[in-house]
Design an enzyme around this catalytic site. Structure first.
Site, PDB file in Angstrom:
ATOM      1  N   ASP A  81      -8.819  -4.384  -6.218  1.00 25.13           N
ATOM      2  CA  ASP A  81      -8.322  -3.644  -5.059  1.00 25.13           C
ATOM      3  C   ASP A  81      -9.108  -2.342  -4.897  1.00 25.13           C
ATOM      4  O   ASP A  81      -9.144  -1.513  -5.796  1.00 25.13           O
ATOM      5  CB  ASP A  81      -6.834  -3.338  -5.236  1.00 25.13           C
ATOM      6  CG  ASP A  81      -6.167  -2.799  -3.982  1.00 25.13           C
ATOM      7  OD1 ASP A  81      -6.799  -2.019  -3.250  1.00 25.13           O
ATOM      8  OD2 ASP A  81      -5.003  -3.160  -3.740  1.00 25.13           O
TER       9      ASP A  81
ATOM     10  N   SER B  67       0.833  -1.184   0.000  1.00 23.97           N
ATOM     11  CA  SER B  67       0.000   0.000   0.000  1.00 23.97           C
ATOM     12  C   SER B  67       0.882   1.254   0.000  1.00 23.97           C
ATOM     13  O   SER B  67       1.702   1.427  -0.888  1.00 23.97           O
ATOM     14  CB  SER B  67      -0.948  -0.060   1.192  1.00 23.97           C
ATOM     15  OG  SER B  67      -1.988   0.843   1.030  1.00 23.97           O
TER      16      SER B  67
ATOM     17  N   HIS C 283      -7.296  -5.840  -0.885  1.00 21.46           N
ATOM     18  CA  HIS C 283      -6.182  -4.896  -0.839  1.00 21.46           C
ATOM     19  C   HIS C 283      -4.913  -5.641  -0.468  1.00 21.46           C
ATOM     20  O   HIS C 283      -4.676  -5.950   0.691  1.00 21.46           O
ATOM     21  CB  HIS C 283      -6.503  -3.812   0.185  1.00 21.46           C
ATOM     22  CG  HIS C 283      -5.510  -2.694   0.219  1.00 21.46           C
ATOM     23  ND1 HIS C 283      -5.117  -2.008  -0.902  1.00 21.46           N
ATOM     24  CD2 HIS C 283      -4.833  -2.142   1.249  1.00 21.46           C
ATOM     25  CE1 HIS C 283      -4.251  -1.067  -0.565  1.00 21.46           C
ATOM     26  NE2 HIS C 283      -4.049  -1.133   0.738  1.00 21.46           N
TER      27      HIS C 283
END
Length: 522
Positions: free
Chosen positions: A462, A245, A492
């Site tokens: 995602d 991320s 995610h």
């Protein structure tokens, strides 16, 4: 809502819907100190450092540090202490333009490689946020990295401005609870707009009052420089790195600054390096609506009908929140509760149950999901992850959109997502409004000519870092550097949940096998 990852990573909706997996905990790491520079400063609002790698050399007192690894007191969850986890603290310059000046502590955690005779070095992790505590998160998720831990020392850290590393603090629990109860993050009237803006300004003022010394220096570029100092202190010739991320933005920033020092690097759940503040909000509006559509289809509902159903619920809660004990479920908290399960497909049933009960007058489950996302425990204590997240984001971004500019985005954002669009449009003006220090740039440079191949893993469903960002990151890193790997799935982050991705990443990190560009895992 803040952008937060919950699967061993950290990132989500921009601003109040922030980035990644948050981690509870706090206090100084063993062998380290807490949250202030080791030399006091009186500067009011210094500019963030933009020193390039070719700037002032770091003194030997920093590059020659020997970490004092000691048993960790209590990494929360996962593998318990008493095992092989050890913690230490290293000192880094507060301002890399003045490497002989004040320093701040960076807290580290490490578990040494299981196969000593086959050890490849250290593997440094960042799980996102920005603002996630690697010292907390790595032990929790260590079981996912067993194969990697046989060949690498598993290492993570609290980045500057996070918890044990001069962690930013902006408001107390009572102030946070009051904001959740009284501030409408999708304002409908002038009074609500004024309260929204006043809350954003108050948050920034609290950060400056409590953490003003470190606030100008919490940039991603400075954390990337910290990582290169960590590499040297650990004794590694190259940096082997796993970023998730926001950790992908950080890893790419490192590759841009230190391409010659890149070892084996994996970026999973990839931030779009080409997007500015509004672009990130637009990307997430599309990404979360896409994930919501996929969820609705899985329950036999049409995306259009299911979306209208959720909008009606949010509008009802805007008019009349649901009482939950001595608290209330309002529309902002309900939206946070909707976001939380979209991070991982296995949590979709939680969303079905929470929505059904809220429609029938019980808001407890949606509020519980919101608390999970916001890192609020049963006693009403909030972690400071969202404080660190905003400090890092606003130190990075030079943009300061106004309320008028946010309002102008509403028609487009509502069209992209009637559920998430209004929040994310307004959030562009609330996140860094009236921030007490200037931001560094509009986007983070990531081109890394000459760097070793970097795996860029994007998941098609995602929600927080939509797949298109991975395509753009692979291209922006440069030809022969960014290697795109596509995971056709939901959620995610792909490593540990998609077997094909896990095998591909393990083969690269432990065996040096670089997959073909465009490799697809279905």
């Amino acid at each position: 809502m803040r952008t937060v990852i919950r699967t061993g990573a950290v990132l989500a909706l921009a601003g109040v819907l922030a980035t990644g997996c948050t981690a509870a905990g706090g206090g100084p790491a063993p062998g380290g100190t807490g949250g202030t520079p080791s030399t006091a400063r009186g500067d009011a609002k210094p500019s963030a450092s933009t020193t390039a790698p070719g700037g002032p050399a770091l003194p030997a007192r920093l590059t020659g540090q020997k970490p004092d690894w000691r048993r960790c007191t209590a990494p929360e969850g996962g593998e318990r202490p008493g095992s092989a986890w050890r913690c230490a603290t290293v000192q880094v310059p507060l301002d890399y333009a003045r490497p002989d000046g004040p320093t701040i502590p960076i807290a580290l955690i490490r578990k040494e490689a299981g196969a000593k005779d086959a050890r490849l070095g250290s593997l440094l992790f960042n799980f996102g946020g920005p603002g996630g505590s690697g010292v907390d998160i790595l032990p929790r998720g260590a079981a996912e990295y067993t194969a990697l831990g046989s060949r690498y020392d598993l290492v993570s850290f609290d980045p500057r401005g996070v918890q044990r590393s001069s962690g930013v603090v902006c408001r107390d629990d009572k102030e946070q609870a009051k904001a959740e109860r009284t501030v409408d993050y999708t304002p409908d009237t002038s009074a609500e707009e004024n309260a929204f803006r006043a809350d954003a300004a108050s948050f920034g003022q609290g950060c400056e009052r409590r953490s003003g010394t470190v606030l100008p220096y919490t940039t991603t570029s400075n954390t990337a420089r910290d990582m290169d100092l960590i590499r040297q202190v650990l004794g590694d010739a190259k940096l082997n790195y796993f970023g998730i991320s926001y950790g992908t933005q950080l890893g790419a920033a490192y590759a841009h600054l230190f391409p010659e020092n890149v070892g084996r690097m994996v970026l999973d759940a990839v931030v779009d390096p080409t997007a500015d503040a509004v672009g990130h909000a637009r990307n997430q509006t599309v990404g979360f609506q896409r994930a919501l559509d996929n969820y609705l289809k899985s329950t036999g509902q049409s995306p259009e009908a299911g979306t209208r159903r959720i909008v009606r619920l949010l509008e009802k809660l805007d008019r009349q929140p649901l009482a939950v004990g001595d608290r209330e479920l309002n529309d902002s908290l309900a939206l946070t509760g909707v976001v939380m399960p979209l991070y991982a497909q296995q949590n979709w049933p939680l969303l079905t149950s929470a929505l059904t009960k809220a429609e029938n007058g019980s808001g407890a489950e949606l509020l519980s999901l919101a608390d999970w996302y916001n890192d609020r425990d049963a006693s009403g204590h909030y972690s400071t992850q969202s404080h660190s997240q905003r400090a890092i984001s606003c130190a990075d971004s030079a943009e300061r959109p106004t309320l008028d500019q946010a309002r102008a985005l509403l028609p487009e954002f509502r069209r992209l997502s009637p559920v998430f669009g209004p929040f994310l449009a307004w959030d562009t003006a609330g996140w860094c409004a009236d921030w007490p220090v200037k931001g560094e740039s509009t986007t983070t440079p990531v081109s890394a000519p000459g760097a070793a191949p970097i795996l860029v893993v994007g998941t098609t469903g995602d929600p927080a870092t939509p797949y298109e960002g991975a395509e753009r990151m692979a291209k922006a890193l440069g030809q022969g550097v960014g290697v795109l790997v596509t995971n056709k799935g939901e959620g995610h982050g792909a490593y540990g949940s998609a077997a094909c991705v896990t095998r591909t990443v393990d083969a690269y990190l432990t065996g040096g096998k670089v997959p073909a560009y465009g490799t697809t895992c279905a």
